[in-house]
Design a protein around this motif. Structure first.
Motif, mmCIF file in Angstrom:
data_model
loop_
_atom_site.group_PDB
_atom_site.id
_atom_site.type_symbol
_atom_site.label_atom_id
_atom_site.label_comp_id
_atom_site.label_asym_id
_atom_site.label_seq_id
_atom_site.Cartn_x
_atom_site.Cartn_y
_atom_site.Cartn_z
ATOM 1 N N LEU A 1 -5.407 4.613 7.139
ATOM 2 C CA LEU A 1 -6.814 4.253 6.972
ATOM 3 C C LEU A 1 -7.454 3.991 8.325
ATOM 4 C CD1 LEU A 1 -6.605 1.912 3.845
ATOM 5 C CD2 LEU A 1 -8.039 3.956 4.007
ATOM 6 N N ASP A 2 -6.763 3.256 9.173
ATOM 7 C CA ASP A 2 -7.291 3.003 10.523
ATOM 8 C C ASP A 2 -7.559 4.315 11.243
ATOM 9 O OD1 ASP A 2 -7.081 0.286 10.121
ATOM 10 O OD2 ASP A 2 -5.221 0.048 11.261
ATOM 11 N N GLN A 3 -6.633 5.255 11.084
ATOM 12 C CA GLN A 3 -6.788 6.545 11.762
ATOM 13 C C GLN A 3 -8.007 7.295 11.223
ATOM 14 O OE1 GLN A 3 -3.279 8.996 11.583
ATOM 15 N NE2 GLN A 3 -4.114 10.551 12.965
ATOM 16 N N LEU A 4 -8.177 7.257 9.895
ATOM 17 C CA LEU A 4 -9.334 7.916 9.282
ATOM 18 C C LEU A 4 -10.636 7.446 9.913
ATOM 19 C CD1 LEU A 4 -10.756 9.519 6.886
ATOM 20 C CD2 LEU A 4 -10.746 7.316 5.690
ATOM 21 N N PHE A 5 -10.783 6.129 10.051
ATOM 22 C CA PHE A 5 -12.053 5.560 10.505
ATOM 23 C C PHE A 5 -12.242 5.616 12.019
ATOM 24 C CE2 PHE A 5 -11.672 3.526 6.290
ATOM 25 C CZ PHE A 5 -12.929 3.813 5.790
ATOM 26 N N THR A 6 -11.235 6.076 12.742
ATOM 27 C CA THR A 6 -11.348 6.112 14.205
ATOM 28 C C THR A 6 -11.121 7.505 14.786
ATOM 29 O OG1 THR A 6 -9.012 5.445 14.400
ATOM 30 C CG2 THR A 6 -10.689 3.697 14.481
ATOM 31 N N LEU A 7 -11.034 8.518 13.942
ATOM 32 C CA LEU A 7 -10.891 9.877 14.454
ATOM 33 C C LEU A 7 -12.082 10.226 15.336
ATOM 34 C CD1 LEU A 7 -9.583 11.670 11.246
ATOM 35 C CD2 LEU A 7 -8.354 11.507 13.417
ATOM 36 N N VAL B 1 -3.032 3.969 -6.567
ATOM 37 C CA VAL B 1 -3.165 3.699 -5.138
ATOM 38 C C VAL B 1 -1.835 3.231 -4.562
ATOM 39 C CG1 VAL B 1 -4.375 2.332 -3.394
ATOM 40 C CG2 VAL B 1 -5.607 3.148 -5.422
ATOM 41 N N TYR B 2 -1.124 2.406 -5.329
ATOM 42 C CA TYR B 2 0.169 1.919 -4.830
ATOM 43 C C TYR B 2 1.193 3.051 -4.762
ATOM 44 C CZ TYR B 2 -1.869 -2.695 -5.566
ATOM 45 O OH TYR B 2 -2.680 -3.804 -5.511
ATOM 46 N N GLY B 3 1.106 3.988 -5.682
ATOM 47 C CA GLY B 3 1.980 5.159 -5.613
ATOM 48 C C GLY B 3 1.662 6.010 -4.394
ATOM 49 N N LEU B 4 0.362 6.139 -4.078
ATOM 50 C CA LEU B 4 -0.038 6.875 -2.886
ATOM 51 C C LEU B 4 0.500 6.190 -1.634
ATOM 52 C CD1 LEU B 4 -1.708 9.109 -1.494
ATOM 53 C CD2 LEU B 4 -3.700 7.566 -1.619
ATOM 54 N N ALA B 5 0.438 4.850 -1.607
ATOM 55 C CA ALA B 5 0.977 4.112 -0.467
ATOM 56 C C ALA B 5 2.464 4.383 -0.304
ATOM 57 C CB ALA B 5 0.712 2.620 -0.632
ATOM 58 N N ASP B 6 3.195 4.417 -1.404
ATOM 59 C CA ASP B 6 4.636 4.715 -1.336
ATOM 60 C C ASP B 6 4.862 6.108 -0.770
ATOM 61 O OD1 ASP B 6 5.226 2.234 -2.382
ATOM 62 O OD2 ASP B 6 5.455 2.961 -4.445
ATOM 63 N N MET B 7 4.058 7.068 -1.180
ATOM 64 C CA MET B 7 4.209 8.430 -0.673
ATOM 65 C C MET B 7 3.954 8.500 0.829
ATOM 66 S SD MET B 7 2.268 10.220 -3.912
ATOM 67 C CE MET B 7 2.020 11.815 -3.178
ATOM 68 N N MET B 8 3.094 7.624 1.303
ATOM 69 C CA MET B 8 2.791 7.604 2.738
ATOM 70 C C MET B 8 3.845 6.866 3.554
ATOM 71 S SD MET B 8 -1.321 6.893 2.831
ATOM 72 C CE MET B 8 -2.504 8.126 2.285
ATOM 73 N N GLY B 9 4.698 6.104 2.859
ATOM 74 C CA GLY B 9 5.723 5.343 3.563
ATOM 75 C C GLY B 9 5.557 3.855 3.452
ATOM 76 N N GLY B 10 4.701 3.395 2.553
ATOM 77 C CA GLY B 10 4.515 1.965 2.347
ATOM 78 C C GLY B 10 3.118 1.516 2.699
ATOM 79 N N LYS B 11 2.843 0.228 2.422
ATOM 80 C CA LYS B 11 1.496 -0.295 2.618
ATOM 81 C C LYS B 11 1.080 -0.290 4.086
ATOM 82 C CE LYS B 11 1.340 -3.178 -1.538
ATOM 83 N NZ LYS B 11 1.183 -4.549 -2.076
ATOM 84 N N LYS B 12 2.004 -0.604 4.984
ATOM 85 C CA LYS B 12 1.652 -0.592 6.404
ATOM 86 C C LYS B 12 1.292 0.815 6.858
ATOM 87 C CE LYS B 12 3.103 -1.950 11.027
ATOM 88 N NZ LYS B 12 2.583 -0.710 11.616
ATOM 89 N N ALA B 13 2.057 1.785 6.391
ATOM 90 C CA ALA B 13 1.769 3.178 6.756
ATOM 91 C C ALA B 13 0.402 3.598 6.220
ATOM 92 C CB ALA B 13 2.865 4.096 6.217
#
Length: 783
Positions: free
Chosen positions: A598-604, A581-593
């Motif tokens: 995640l916020d976007q997923l739940f509010t589409l 999961v932490y590697g996925l966060a890095d690929m996305m640009g970090g934990k904030k990204a």
């Protein structure tokens, strides 16, 4: 004489104990077995014991998705009562050995649901229907017959109370099959032993089980006065038929047998029917061993006791609604897999040969794409001995399987490979990590490695659904499953990468460094389908280019060349890297990204119902009605925002679980939808199903007591929990402050107390957590 007196005293003592037990409230009294039988939950109210081979109960249809469990709460008429069923799945299969009690004119064809008078089916009313664990009852209104069922592990026990008539009938319909009105029946056989005893078999073939052999032995409580045999269209067979031999040893492609009786008012005729995958002889041995008497109430009480034992492993206190939802979920986690061997230990294996188990229970019915996520991790807590037997069963399966593969979606002596992934791996690895396996560690590793390295089949020459190992030759060479050559290549790549990582996890513990290193590398193959521009996992073609056009919200269609994801879209499969999961966060640009994503997923914005039937229960593009999303709500814990997980858990509980027949938002899926609820109600969930780490959510119950098989107790308390107080303010483990957003399996099974303090506003609890173990792509437990 003294022996008889002792026996009579024992019987009296047992009856007295049963009376005392039944006079007190039991956990079984709190189980509403009708939860999930409406909507598309596909569960059933049938009579069975925990993990029993027999589930005796009503069928309403043979065709259509909502025939999958046999019963549907919206039905207004029933066909009869068959002995073998699937619970909560999307498969329309089984419905074996249908018994149909009727009165009056003999009718052989089933008739239509919208016109019950067109056949033997009967109307019924929920007002004269009841069920509880181990028991089912309904009155057939068209015949004024009260039908009751209970069961042992391998025997269905039916009790039909008739009116006064000289035209009472019980039909055994060997044409009936939940897969298309008998279209899958290859051969049926009936042998009349005497006027109370019948044996036989049926061989069926379907896309889900190409060769399924089921043998039976049946006894009536009183002799039948006459019998007739009929073909599928209702025409009587007679001696002019070449395949008839004196009407006592009868073989035909499809056959229905009618047994006729005369009855007094309120006279009960009972039927015992046992099953076996091996032989009629074994079926009879199962019957005589498990049910040598005719005491229906005794068997009903014994079934209740077996359920009470299993359900008492987790005792909860909460609102009436949440208790009802919890106990229904726990009940559904005691149905599949089912016992697969006879009382003498024999069973039919994947090679279609007869094998024998001696030291452990052998199982069947593995819907692993669903159940590896939470059902099997839950088993490692509440069914530890059973978990060891399940792993031993899987190794037997692999040895006997002509393809040398571990099970994927297996039932009886068949593998249907209808879903993707090699998800026996995390089940085996998790059990091994927790010390629950009975086999040698190297045997476990070898079974997984052999399965992982099978080349698969050319997907264009195989079945039209989705065998999970097709195209594996491409994955082994390229590190991904190329779309155009492999269907749903993105999903298969992601899931195989995770499964490979679990092999490395087990190999690390066993000390097999070569396997560990090889499969750690393969565990990172998810990177091979990552698009750095769109920041989604995308379909990659054989030439190494991403397939265009790309719409992250688009669902797959059935076109072979336009199916990137299995039962989902790019948004829903974005999160399936539970081991990194932490590697996925890095690929996305970090934990904030990642938190923003995640916020976007739940509010589409809502786009309407998905074109994929399995995708349901939407919050944005999060789909709780399908398994790929089940861990996603817990991922806020990894990016420093655990309060968002806590809010989501209560929203999912409120919107997608109900104490009603339509209580599940999608297929219950052989225990997985229920396991999500059991874990989440206790306050944590196995985001990574292998390794024994559980990530906190928010408890739904005031108190939980886990009565573990090792004799320990683990108590969970949620102080101040209420409709508003859904946020964790602080946590204590065994009286000491606990700051991590995760807890280890060992801390739970060692016994102790976990205490949540709840409040109405988000808190800073969890802000100083240590990283979640097994979430950075490694296999070392660094906590």
């Amino acid at each position: 004489m003294k022996k008889n007196l002792n026996y009579n005293f024992f019987v009296l003592f047992v009856c007295l104990c049963c009376t005392l037990v039944w006079s007190q409230e039991q956990i079984t009294d709190k189980v509403n077995v009708f939860i999930g039988t409406g909507g598309h939950g596909h569960t059933f109210p049938h009579a069975m014991v925990p993990f029993g081979a027999v589930a005796a109960g009503p069928d309403w249809a043979t065709l259509g998705w909502d025939a999958a469990g046999g019963y549907h709460y919206d039905a207004t008429s029933l066909l009869g009562f068959s002995q073998v069923h699937l619970s909560g799945t999307g498969l329309t299969e089984t419905g074996d050995l249908l018994l149909v009690p009727t009165v009056g004119k003999i009718q052989v064809e089933p008739g239509k649901h919208e016109d019950p008078d067109s056949g033997y089916r009967s109307r019924f009313s929920h007002e004269d229907e009841s069920a509880r664990p181990g028991y089912y009852q309904v009155r057939l209104l068209d015949y004024n017959i009260n039908a009751e069922m209970t069961a042992t592990e391998r025997v269905g026990f039916h009790k039909y109370t008739f009116p006064k008539t000289d035209k009472a009938h019980i039909m055994l319909d060997l044409v009936h099959h939940i897969n298309g009105s008998g279209t899958g029946v290859k051969l049926a056989h009936i042998q009349i032993k005497d006027k109370q005893t019948v044996t036989g078999y049926r061989i069926t073939s379907s896309v889900w089980a190409p060769n399924r052999q089921l043998y039976f032995a049946m006894k009536f409580s009183k002799p039948f006065t006459s019998k007739t045999f009929h073909d599928p269209k209702g025409q009587p067979y007679n001696k002019s038929k070449k395949f008839v031999s004196d009407f006592s040893d009868f073989t035909a492609e499809k056959v229905k047998a009618i047994f006729n009786f005369s009855t007094e008012e309120a006279e009960a005729i009972m039927v015992k029917i046992a099953i076996s995958s091996v032989s009629m002889k074994n079926a009879m041995e199962n019957l005589e061993t498990e049910l040598p008497h005719w005491d229906f109430d005794r068997v009903k009480a014994e079934a209740n006791t077996k359920w009470e034992k299993e359900l008492n492993k987790i005792i909860v206190k909460g609102t009436p609604e949440r208790e009802a939802k919890f106990y229904a979920a726990l009940y559904h986690n005691n149905i599949h897999p089912t016992i697969n061997h006879d009382v003498n230990g024999e069973y039919r294996g994947m090679d279609q040969e007869v094998h024998k188990t001696k030291d452990y229970t052998h199982y069947t019915m593995f819907s692993l794409w669903d159940t590896f996520r939470a059902t099997h991790p839950l088993f490692t807590m509440i069914h530890q001995e059973r978990t060891g037997d399940i792993i031993s069963t899987m190794l037997d399966f692999q040895k006997q399987n002509p393809t040398k593969m571990l099970p994927m979606w297996s039932m009886y002596q068949n593998e249907n490979t209808c879903m993707i992934g090699l998800h026996a791996f995390p089940v085996i690895a998790d059990a091994y990590m927790k010390g629950l396996t009975k086999s040698k560690p190297q045997d476990l590793i070898n079974a997984m490695v052999i399965s992982a390295n099978q080349p698969g089949i050319d997907s264009t020459s195989g079945r039209a659904i989705y065998p999970s190992y097709y195209g594996q030759m491409h994955y082994l060479k390229k590190g991904y499953h190329p779309n155009g050559l492999v269907r749903t290549g993105v999903s298969v790549t992601l899931e195989h990468a995770y499964d490979d990582w679990t092999v490395a996890l087990a190999a690390n513990k066993s000390g097999d460094i070569n396997v560990k290193n090889e499969f750690l590398k393969r565990g990172q193959y998810f990177e091979n389908v990552w698009d750095t521009n769109t920041k989604f996992f995308r379909a990659k073609l054989n030439n190494g280019k991403f397939r265009e056009p790309f719409d992250p919200r688009a669902y797959h269609r059935e076109d072979f060349h336009d199916r990137d994801y299995t039962e989902g879209n790019a948004w829903q499969y974005l999160w399936f890297v539970p081991h990194d999961v932490y590697g996925l966060a890095d690929m996305m640009g970090g934990k904030k990204a990642m938190a923003d994503k995640l916020d976007q997923l739940f509010t589409l914005p809502y786009l309407g119902e998905s074109t994929v039937g399995d995708v349901s229960g939407l919050i944005g593009d999060y789909a709780h009605g399908n398994e790929p999303c089940h861990h996603v709500g817990y991922l806020y814990n990894y990016v420093g925002q655990p309060w968002k997980t806590q809010k989501l858990i209560h929203q999912i509980d409120k919107e997608f679980y109900k104490a009603a027949p339509d209580g599940y938002i999608g297929n219950e899926d052989a225990g997985q939808m229920s396991a999500w609820y059991v874990f989440s109600a206790m306050g944590f969930y196995p985001v990574n199903p292998a390794g024994g780490i559980y990530v906190f959510g928010s408890p739904l119950l005031e108190e939980v007591q886990m009565n573990l098989e090792n004799g320990n107790k683990f108590t969970i308390k949620a102080n101040n929990i209420s409709k508003e107080n859904i946020y964790i303010q602080s946590v204590k483990l065994n009286g000491k402050p606990y700051k991590n957003v995760w807890i280890k399996h060992g801390d739970i099974v060692s016994g102790g107390t976990l205490e949540y303090n709840m409040g109405s506003k988000p808190s800073k609890w969890g802000a100083k957590t240590k990283p979640v173990p097994y979430a950075d792509g490694t296999v070392q437990l660094n906590d």
